[in-house]
Design a protein around this motif. Structure first.
Motif, PDB file in Angstrom:
ATOM      1  N   HIS A 181      46.234  45.520  31.390  1.00  0.00           N
ATOM      2  CA  HIS A 181      46.628  44.222  31.934  1.00  0.00           C
ATOM      3  C   HIS A 181      45.501  43.707  32.812  1.00  0.00           C
ATOM      4  CE1 HIS A 181      49.070  40.951  33.440  1.00  0.00           C
ATOM      5  NE2 HIS A 181      48.580  41.242  34.635  1.00  0.00           N
ATOM      6  N   CYS A 182      45.068  42.486  32.553  1.00  0.00           N
ATOM      7  CA  CYS A 182      44.038  41.854  33.374  1.00  0.00           C
ATOM      8  C   CYS A 182      44.718  40.899  34.344  1.00  0.00           C
ATOM      9  CB  CYS A 182      43.029  41.104  32.521  1.00  0.00           C
ATOM     10  SG  CYS A 182      41.782  40.269  33.525  1.00  0.00           S
ATOM     11  N   CYS A 241      36.075  46.084  34.669  1.00  0.00           N
ATOM     12  CA  CYS A 241      35.741  44.678  34.496  1.00  0.00           C
ATOM     13  C   CYS A 241      36.266  44.257  33.130  1.00  0.00           C
ATOM     14  CB  CYS A 241      34.238  44.469  34.578  1.00  0.00           C
ATOM     15  SG  CYS A 241      33.583  44.679  36.237  1.00  0.00           S
ATOM     16  N   CYS A 242      36.978  43.185  33.103  1.00  0.00           N
ATOM     17  CA  CYS A 242      37.631  42.721  31.873  1.00  0.00           C
ATOM     18  C   CYS A 242      36.587  42.197  30.890  1.00  0.00           C
ATOM     19  CB  CYS A 242      38.647  41.632  32.201  1.00  0.00           C
ATOM     20  SG  CYS A 242      39.531  41.027  30.757  1.00  0.00           S
ATOM     21  N   CYS A 250      42.652  37.089  33.779  1.00  0.00           N
ATOM     22  CA  CYS A 250      42.942  36.200  32.639  1.00  0.00           C
ATOM     23  C   CYS A 250      44.312  36.435  32.033  1.00  0.00           C
ATOM     24  CB  CYS A 250      41.865  36.359  31.574  1.00  0.00           C
ATOM     25  SG  CYS A 250      41.808  37.978  30.770  1.00  0.00           S
ATOM     26  N   SER A 309      39.085  43.708  37.401  1.00  0.00           N
ATOM     27  CA  SER A 309      40.368  43.020  37.532  1.00  0.00           C
ATOM     28  C   SER A 309      41.356  43.458  36.453  1.00  0.00           C
ATOM     29  CB  SER A 309      40.167  41.507  37.451  1.00  0.00           C
ATOM     30  OG  SER A 309      39.691  41.147  36.170  1.00  0.00           O
ATOM     31  N   MET A 310      40.926  44.414  35.613  1.00  0.00           N
ATOM     32  CA  MET A 310      41.805  44.858  34.530  1.00  0.00           C
ATOM     33  C   MET A 310      42.253  46.295  34.777  1.00  0.00           C
ATOM     34  SD  MET A 310      41.179  44.876  30.396  1.00  0.00           S
ATOM     35  CE  MET A 310      39.891  46.088  30.396  1.00  0.00           C
ATOM     36  N   ASP A 337      47.179  41.138  28.169  1.00  0.00           N
ATOM     37  CA  ASP A 337      48.061  42.270  28.353  1.00  0.00           C
ATOM     38  C   ASP A 337      48.428  42.829  26.985  1.00  0.00           C
ATOM     39  OD1 ASP A 337      49.926  43.707  30.335  1.00  0.00           O
ATOM     40  OD2 ASP A 337      51.290  43.092  28.741  1.00  0.00           O
ATOM     41  N   ASP A 355      33.802  38.588  34.107  1.00  0.00           N
ATOM     42  CA  ASP A 355      34.376  39.343  35.222  1.00  0.00           C
ATOM     43  C   ASP A 355      33.284  40.145  35.905  1.00  0.00           C
ATOM     44  OD1 ASP A 355      36.290  40.371  36.894  1.00  0.00           O
ATOM     45  OD2 ASP A 355      37.240  41.655  35.396  1.00  0.00           O
TER      46      ASP A 355
END
Length: 162
Positions: A49-50, A31-32, A53, A41-42, A56, A37
């Motif tokens: 890298h997410c 989770c970013c 959002c 997603s990261m 990176d 989040d």
């Protein structure tokens, strides 16, 4: 070799994320921490890298963004946290010193580990509740489940009083 190169050579973004309390699953997703989040997603490996959002970068970019530091401050923090020594010319020492965790970071890691254990235990109890629940209205509850329910109730009371 300067502090930036020393850190990048010795620490990955995944190692830094785990050190700073971010839980990464076996696929390298987390989770970013840079946006709200709820689902991982990261992607975190050597770099991060997410996909949510679009943040990176490398390990120094990660620490800088996480702690609101500039690049030099993030590199120095990572070097200190991971015990990466470098001399006045910026070269890394051949044998890095043992990393020393601050009291606050050790407490944070212990708290996260306790939360994970209790969360895993709760999910297991919920699973057992459906597996061992009576199938018929007149059927009794499984005796093991009843003991687990009582111990969970006691644990919940202890957790609330904490």
């Amino acid at each position: 070799m300067n502090v930036f190169e020393s850190v990048k050579e010795n620490v990955t973004a995944r190692q830094a994320a785990e050190m700073y309390g971010i839980r990464i699953n076996r696929n390298g997703m987390a989770c970013c921490p840079f946006h709200d989040d709820k689902h991982p997603s990261m992607k975190v490996d050597k770099r991060f890298h997410c996909f949510g959002c679009q943040e990176d970068g490398d390990v120094i970019d990660f620490a800088a963004k996480l702690y609101g530091l500039n690049s030099l401050g993030a590199a120095v923090k990572l070097a200190a946290d991971f015990g990466i020594d470098y001399d006045s010319k910026g070269r890394a020492s051949p044998r890095p010193a043992k990393k020393k965790l601050s009291e606050e970071l050790r407490f944070k890691q212990a708290l996260l580990q306790c939360f994970r254990i209790l969360s895993d235990y709760n999910h297991l109890l919920e699973k057992w509740k459906t597996e061992y629940a009576p199938k018929e209205p007149e059927e009794e509850w499984h005796p093991c489940l009843w003991r687990l329910y009582r111990s969970r109730h006691t644990l919940s009371i202890c957790w609330i009083s904490f």
